[in-house]
Design a protein around this motif. Structure first.
Motif, PDB file in Angstrom:
ATOM      1  N   UNK A  67      13.504  -4.065  -0.938  1.00  0.00           N
ATOM      2  CA  UNK A  67      13.927  -3.386   0.289  1.00  0.00           C
ATOM      3  C   UNK A  67      13.247  -2.032   0.437  1.00  0.00           C
ATOM      4  N   UNK A  68      12.719  -1.776   1.625  1.00  0.00           N
ATOM      5  CA  UNK A  68      12.288  -0.450   2.047  1.00  0.00           C
ATOM      6  C   UNK A  68      13.378   0.157   2.941  1.00  0.00           C
ATOM      7  N   UNK A  69      13.730  -0.610   3.972  1.00  0.00           N
ATOM      8  CA  UNK A  69      14.814  -0.217   4.871  1.00  0.00           C
ATOM      9  C   UNK A  69      15.412  -1.472   5.488  1.00  0.00           C
ATOM     10  N   UNK A  70      16.629  -1.331   5.989  1.00  0.00           N
ATOM     11  CA  UNK A  70      17.275  -2.448   6.670  1.00  0.00           C
ATOM     12  C   UNK A  70      18.108  -1.907   7.823  1.00  0.00           C
ATOM     13  N   UNK A  71      17.966  -2.534   8.970  1.00  0.00           N
ATOM     14  CA  UNK A  71      18.799  -2.218  10.124  1.00  0.00           C
ATOM     15  C   UNK A  71      19.853  -3.320  10.247  1.00  0.00           C
ATOM     16  N   UNK A  91      19.878   6.373  -1.439  1.00  0.00           N
ATOM     17  CA  UNK A  91      19.901   5.712  -0.143  1.00  0.00           C
ATOM     18  C   UNK A  91      20.012   6.748   0.957  1.00  0.00           C
ATOM     19  N   UNK A  92      19.393   6.458   2.113  1.00  0.00           N
ATOM     20  CA  UNK A  92      19.487   7.293   3.303  1.00  0.00           C
ATOM     21  C   UNK A  92      20.138   6.470   4.418  1.00  0.00           C
ATOM     22  N   UNK A 139       0.856  -1.185   0.000  1.00  0.00           N
ATOM     23  CA  UNK A 139       0.000   0.000   0.000  1.00  0.00           C
ATOM     24  C   UNK A 139       0.891   1.233   0.000  1.00  0.00           C
ATOM     25  N   UNK A 140       1.846   1.265   0.917  1.00  0.00           N
ATOM     26  CA  UNK A 140       2.833   2.344   0.955  1.00  0.00           C
ATOM     27  C   UNK A 140       4.066   1.915   0.174  1.00  0.00           C
ATOM     28  N   UNK A 141       4.519   2.760  -0.739  1.00  0.00           N
ATOM     29  CA  UNK A 141       5.738   2.492  -1.496  1.00  0.00           C
ATOM     30  C   UNK A 141       6.947   3.022  -0.725  1.00  0.00           C
ATOM     31  N   UNK A 142       8.161   2.640  -1.127  1.00  0.00           N
ATOM     32  CA  UNK A 142       9.347   3.031  -0.350  1.00  0.00           C
ATOM     33  C   UNK A 142       9.506   4.529  -0.122  1.00  0.00           C
ATOM     34  N   UNK A 143       9.111   5.363  -1.088  1.00  0.00           N
ATOM     35  CA  UNK A 143       9.283   6.804  -0.883  1.00  0.00           C
ATOM     36  C   UNK A 143       8.431   7.323   0.270  1.00  0.00           C
ATOM     37  N   UNK A 144       7.233   6.760   0.428  1.00  0.00           N
ATOM     38  CA  UNK A 144       6.369   7.184   1.531  1.00  0.00           C
ATOM     39  C   UNK A 144       6.925   6.732   2.870  1.00  0.00           C
ATOM     40  N   UNK A 145       7.406   5.482   2.931  1.00  0.00           N
ATOM     41  CA  UNK A 145       7.965   4.977   4.180  1.00  0.00           C
ATOM     42  C   UNK A 145       9.238   5.735   4.541  1.00  0.00           C
ATOM     43  N   UNK A 146      10.095   5.997   3.539  1.00  0.00           N
ATOM     44  CA  UNK A 146      11.331   6.741   3.796  1.00  0.00           C
ATOM     45  C   UNK A 146      11.029   8.138   4.324  1.00  0.00           C
ATOM     46  N   UNK A 147       9.975   8.767   3.803  1.00  0.00           N
ATOM     47  CA  UNK A 147       9.628  10.119   4.242  1.00  0.00           C
ATOM     48  C   UNK A 147       9.244  10.156   5.713  1.00  0.00           C
ATOM     49  N   UNK A 148       8.691   9.045   6.232  1.00  0.00           N
ATOM     50  CA  UNK A 148       8.336   9.004   7.647  1.00  0.00           C
ATOM     51  C   UNK A 148       9.534   8.707   8.538  1.00  0.00           C
ATOM     52  N   UNK A 149      10.585   8.108   7.951  1.00  0.00           N
ATOM     53  CA  UNK A 149      11.760   7.714   8.721  1.00  0.00           C
ATOM     54  C   UNK A 149      12.814   8.810   8.795  1.00  0.00           C
ATOM     55  N   UNK A 150      13.106   9.384   7.637  1.00  0.00           N
ATOM     56  CA  UNK A 150      14.267  10.264   7.514  1.00  0.00           C
ATOM     57  C   UNK A 150      13.968  11.617   8.142  1.00  0.00           C
TER      58      UNK A 150
END
Length: 329
Positions: free
Chosen positions: A233-237, A322-323, A46-57
């Motif tokens: 990948x959306x994000x990885x720790x 990448x962020x 539903x949420x693409x990586x750009x949306x998820x990244x915007x909430x993280x960064x």
């Protein structure tokens, strides 16, 4: 910190989606038989990586970004994060925080593409510091831009052209000591690794797995295998003594974890291919052969990638963003 996933709950096909369904990250659809036994569950973004990244960064910070130069390095400090970037080729040479050094270095190195980042400049843009290479159509057509935010987050944008008409893999590599890796936690397709012609079966979600050195089919049997390519990948720790997070705003990014032991057979059918370095972020990964067929004879997904631009027109370059969160939190 990595965000908490918000999956839409499983339901039947006749169920109505909640009014706020766009606030969720993933949709799961489960098919069951007449005895209510699960046949299969499909996952959809539903949420693409750009949306998820915007909430993280996070870009804002109370302090300023400071920059100093030596003969060979740009040294940047922001919110307790210190970075050293080569003035010659733009590679990350060292990064540290209050805990000490973060072991990620020596990147980004392009795979199957010319590492010709050059003619670097630095400038301020608001409170941010930007370090970037200069485009030259003949000698430096691949470019990199680093943006360091007052929050301490770091953005890397690479624009590049594969170096041949057909390539096995495309992306960037970094160095990281394998002995320091403890585990990974990521949002994407998992929990198993993939190949270009072996993409089916994974599920979108948040996954975790501890480091292992499993070789498929060999003792000790610790699954899922840690090493290999991982899809969407959306994000990885990356869990280590000094952990860090990498997120992307691009779709269809693979992250690669180290290199399994080399394998082959007398017919040279099964020969896994991996890029240089230790950790990679890829936009194209290789296929894999079988006991009876080489990878290129397994069908269209077993073929190489076809991407080449004779004119090196910047608007047609492949782009990877990448962020990095090097705070160690």
């Amino acid at each position: 910190m990595a965000p908490t996933l918000k999956p839409l709950e499983k339901g039947t096909l006749k169920a109505n989606l909640p009014a706020d369904w766009t606030d969720y990250d993933l949709l799961y659809i489960t098919a069951t038989d007449p005895f209510n036994r699960e046949l299969f569950t499909w996952s959809f973004p539903i949420s693409l990586p750009d949306k998820v990244a915007a909430t993280m960064v996070k870009t804002e910070g109370a302090g300023n970004v400071t920059l100093s130069e030596t003969d060979s390095l740009y040294n940047v400090t922001a919110n307790g994060i210190q970075l050293s970037i080569s003035k010659r080729n733009g590679l990350l040479r060292q990064v540290s925080n209050a805990k000490g050094n973060v072991a990620l270095t020596n990147g980004p190195i392009l795979q199957e593409s010319a590492n010709n980042f050059s003619n670097f400049t630095q400038r301020s843009e608001g409170k941010n510091i930007i370090i970037e290479s200069t485009f030259d159509r003949k000698a430096a057509y691949n470019t990199i831009q680093w943006t360091i935010y007052p929050s301490g987050w770091v953005k890397m944008k690479v624009r590049y052209f594969p170096n041949a008409y057909f390539t096995f893999m495309n992306g960037v590599n970094f160095s990281f000591p394998e002995a320091k890796m403890k585990a990974v936690k990521w949002m994407g397709k998992g929990p198993y690794r993939v190949w270009k012609n072996r993409m089916k079966g994974g599920t979108l979600g948040v996954w975790s797995k501890a480091y292992n050195n499993t070789e498929t089919g060999e003792q000790p049997l610790v699954y899922p295998e840690f090493k290999g390519y991982h899809a969407n990948m959306y994000w990885c720790r990356f869990e280590a003594d000094n952990p860090f997070i990498v997120a992307t705003e691009n779709e269809d990014v693979f992250f690669r974890l180290f290199t399994p032991a080399w394998k082959t057979d007398q017919w040279h059918n099964y020969e896994p291919m991996f890029p240089s370095g230790d950790i990679s972020f890829m936009q194209g990964i290789p296929s894999i052969g079988t006991k009876t067929q080489r990878n290129e004879t397994t069908g269209p997904m077993g073929q190489k990638y076809a991407f080449y631009d004779y004119e090196k027109e910047p608007a047609r370059a492949k782009e990877l963003t990448l962020y990095f969160d090097f705070s160690g939190r």
